[in-house]
Design a protein around this motif. Structure first.
Motif, PDB file in Angstrom:
ATOM      1  N   GLN A 142       2.032 -13.388   2.204  1.00  0.00           N
ATOM      2  CA  GLN A 142       2.282 -12.562   1.262  1.00  0.00           C
ATOM      3  C   GLN A 142       0.787 -11.314   0.315  1.00  0.00           C
ATOM      4  N   GLN A 143      -0.263 -11.846   0.426  1.00  0.00           N
ATOM      5  CA  GLN A 143      -1.494 -11.277  -0.087  1.00  0.00           C
ATOM      6  C   GLN A 143      -1.475  -9.187   1.126  1.00  0.00           C
ATOM      7  N   LEU A 144      -1.367  -9.697   2.107  1.00  0.00           N
ATOM      8  CA  LEU A 144      -1.145  -8.913   3.282  1.00  0.00           C
ATOM      9  C   LEU A 144      -0.049  -8.235   2.626  1.00  0.00           C
ATOM     10  N   GLU A 145       1.249  -8.426   2.923  1.00  0.00           N
ATOM     11  CA  GLU A 145       2.030  -6.808   2.469  1.00  0.00           C
ATOM     12  C   GLU A 145       1.960  -7.160   1.045  1.00  0.00           C
ATOM     13  N   ALA A 146       1.237  -6.900   0.015  1.00  0.00           N
ATOM     14  CA  ALA A 146       1.434  -6.958  -1.161  1.00  0.00           C
ATOM     15  C   ALA A 146       0.241  -5.565  -1.148  1.00  0.00           C
ATOM     16  N   LEU A 147      -0.774  -6.064  -0.394  1.00  0.00           N
ATOM     17  CA  LEU A 147      -0.875  -4.500   0.574  1.00  0.00           C
ATOM     18  C   LEU A 147      -0.752  -3.432   1.035  1.00  0.00           C
ATOM     19  N   PHE A 148       0.173  -3.982   1.793  1.00  0.00           N
ATOM     20  CA  PHE A 148       0.719  -2.889   2.653  1.00  0.00           C
ATOM     21  C   PHE A 148       1.798  -2.224   1.502  1.00  0.00           C
ATOM     22  N   GLU A 149       2.107  -2.407   0.559  1.00  0.00           N
ATOM     23  CA  GLU A 149       2.905  -2.466  -0.591  1.00  0.00           C
ATOM     24  C   GLU A 149       2.209  -1.383  -1.056  1.00  0.00           C
ATOM     25  N   VAL A 150       1.310  -1.527  -1.159  1.00  0.00           N
ATOM     26  CA  VAL A 150       0.170   0.087  -2.119  1.00  0.00           C
ATOM     27  C   VAL A 150       0.396   0.964  -1.605  1.00  0.00           C
ATOM     28  N   TYR A 151       0.313   0.820   0.109  1.00  0.00           N
ATOM     29  CA  TYR A 151       0.380   2.115   0.673  1.00  0.00           C
ATOM     30  C   TYR A 151       1.322   2.831   0.705  1.00  0.00           C
ATOM     31  N   LEU A 152       2.438   1.583   0.757  1.00  0.00           N
ATOM     32  CA  LEU A 152       4.364   2.761   0.744  1.00  0.00           C
ATOM     33  C   LEU A 152       4.383   3.561  -0.636  1.00  0.00           C
ATOM     34  N   GLU A 153       3.408   2.783  -1.720  1.00  0.00           N
ATOM     35  CA  GLU A 153       4.246   3.470  -2.972  1.00  0.00           C
ATOM     36  C   GLU A 153       3.366   4.739  -2.643  1.00  0.00           C
ATOM     37  N   HIS A 154       2.071   4.729  -1.697  1.00  0.00           N
ATOM     38  CA  HIS A 154       1.381   6.310  -1.417  1.00  0.00           C
ATOM     39  C   HIS A 154       2.567   7.066  -0.627  1.00  0.00           C
ATOM     40  N   LEU A 155       2.976   5.894  -0.371  1.00  0.00           N
ATOM     41  CA  LEU A 155       3.619   7.088   1.233  1.00  0.00           C
ATOM     42  C   LEU A 155       4.946   7.769   0.103  1.00  0.00           C
ATOM     43  N   ARG A 156       5.432   6.592  -0.578  1.00  0.00           N
ATOM     44  CA  ARG A 156       7.094   7.409  -1.694  1.00  0.00           C
ATOM     45  C   ARG A 156       6.349   8.718  -2.184  1.00  0.00           C
ATOM     46  N   SER A 157       5.119   9.014  -2.638  1.00  0.00           N
ATOM     47  CA  SER A 157       4.744   9.621  -3.562  1.00  0.00           C
ATOM     48  C   SER A 157       4.444  10.978  -2.750  1.00  0.00           C
ATOM     49  N   GLU A 158       4.286  12.238  -3.747  1.00  0.00           N
ATOM     50  CA  GLU A 158       4.401  13.135  -2.942  1.00  0.00           C
ATOM     51  C   GLU A 158       3.376  13.523  -2.325  1.00  0.00           C
ATOM     52  N   GLN A 159       2.282  12.766  -2.972  1.00  0.00           N
ATOM     53  CA  GLN A 159       0.620  13.036  -2.320  1.00  0.00           C
ATOM     54  C   GLN A 159       0.637  12.752  -0.572  1.00  0.00           C
ATOM     55  N   ARG A 160       1.313  11.613  -0.850  1.00  0.00           N
ATOM     56  CA  ARG A 160       1.905  10.729   0.768  1.00  0.00           C
ATOM     57  C   ARG A 160      -0.435  10.749   1.140  1.00  0.00           C
ATOM     58  N   VAL A 161      -1.046  10.600   0.326  1.00  0.00           N
ATOM     59  CA  VAL A 161      -2.123  10.760   0.648  1.00  0.00           C
ATOM     60  C   VAL A 161      -3.019   8.955   0.273  1.00  0.00           C
ATOM     61  N   CYS A 162      -4.193   8.817   0.290  1.00  0.00           N
ATOM     62  CA  CYS A 162      -4.439   7.630  -0.255  1.00  0.00           C
ATOM     63  C   CYS A 162      -5.961   8.415  -1.095  1.00  0.00           C
ATOM     64  N   LEU A 163      -6.724   8.227  -1.464  1.00  0.00           N
ATOM     65  CA  LEU A 163      -8.318   8.333  -2.256  1.00  0.00           C
ATOM     66  C   LEU A 163      -8.587   8.511  -1.022  1.00  0.00           C
ATOM     67  N   PHE A 164      -9.051   7.332  -0.297  1.00  0.00           N
ATOM     68  CA  PHE A 164     -10.838   7.500   0.561  1.00  0.00           C
ATOM     69  C   PHE A 164      -9.314   8.829   1.568  1.00  0.00           C
ATOM     70  N   GLY A 165      -8.417   8.393   2.396  1.00  0.00           N
ATOM     71  CA  GLY A 165      -8.102   8.869   2.719  1.00  0.00           C
ATOM     72  C   GLY A 165      -7.928  10.918   2.710  1.00  0.00           C
ATOM     73  N   SER A 166      -8.379  11.414   1.086  1.00  0.00           N
ATOM     74  CA  SER A 166      -8.363  12.586   1.148  1.00  0.00           C
ATOM     75  C   SER A 166     -10.197  12.694   0.786  1.00  0.00           C
ATOM     76  N   LEU A 167     -10.636  11.962   0.352  1.00  0.00           N
ATOM     77  CA  LEU A 167     -11.592  12.054  -0.015  1.00  0.00           C
ATOM     78  C   LEU A 167     -13.279  11.830   1.630  1.00  0.00           C
TER      79      LEU A 167
END
Length: 196
Positions: free
Chosen positions: A86-111
């Motif tokens: 479930q902790q893994l699924e919670a982390l996955f959800e963070v990335y899914l939130e990035h996907l749903r945002s218009e930026q579609r990239v995480c801070l690490f990916g950008s930098l």
């Protein structure tokens, strides 16, 4: 006319940080300036410099805030009381939130794409953020394998690095193509990590 910088409302520092992070995710760190922030907020550049004297200070503050958020999130009872899967699924959800945002990239990916051109302080903070996130996920993976709810070969730290790199890359793919690319990669990760 006073030479003092324009002092704004108490939440200006946060508004600057939020907008700078948005610009960073949309354009990259090297593709925005204090003028972009000032124009968007309707203030003078001096007001930005008052809170963040240099762009390095601003960029470092963005990453430090992300580290604080990560560490706070990791310690939340609603996460710590979950089983590893479930902790893994919670982390996955963070990335899914990035996907749903218009930026579609995480801070690490950008930098990471601009890493060699970033100031040293930002490089150090990004390494710390990556290390802390990798250590968290490695612990989740190790506990999940011990409990029989997660499956993978190799060392937990290596697998955690692979998973995080894959998720960051999947967000980049979605930015270039569409979200279907992310879901293809995401479902493959789940297939490999979650035993049948």
């Amino acid at each position: 006319m006073s030479n003092q910088p324009e002092v704004l409302t108490p939440d200006t520092r946060t508004r600057i940080l939020n907008l700078a992070q948005q610009l960073l995710l949309e354009r990259g760190f090297n593709a925005f300036s204090y003028q972009h922030i000032a124009k968007e907020l309707g203030v003078k550049s001096a007001a930005i410099h008052y809170h963040y004297p240099t762009k390095e200070d601003l960029g470092t503050a963005i990453i430090q805030r992300q580290r604080k958020r990560l560490n706070k999130w990791r310690g939340l009872p609603r996460l710590t009381e979950l089983q590893p899967q479930q902790q893994l699924e919670a982390l996955f959800e963070v990335y899914l939130e990035h996907l749903r945002s218009e930026q579609r990239v995480c801070l690490f990916g950008s930098l990471a794409a601009e890493f060699r051109t970033l100031p040293e302080a930002m490089q150090q903070e990004l390494r710390l953020l990556t290390r802390e996130l990798t250590e968290f996920l490695a612990g989740v993976l190790e506990a999940g394998r011990a409990a029989g709810t997660l499956a993978f070969k190799g060392q937990p730290t290596a697998k955690a690095a692979q998973v995080l790199t894959t998720l960051a890359g999947a967000l980049q793919m979605a930015r270039v193509h569409d979200e279907r690319q992310f879901y293809l990669i995401f479902e493959q990760l789940r297939l490999e990590l979650l035993p049948e």
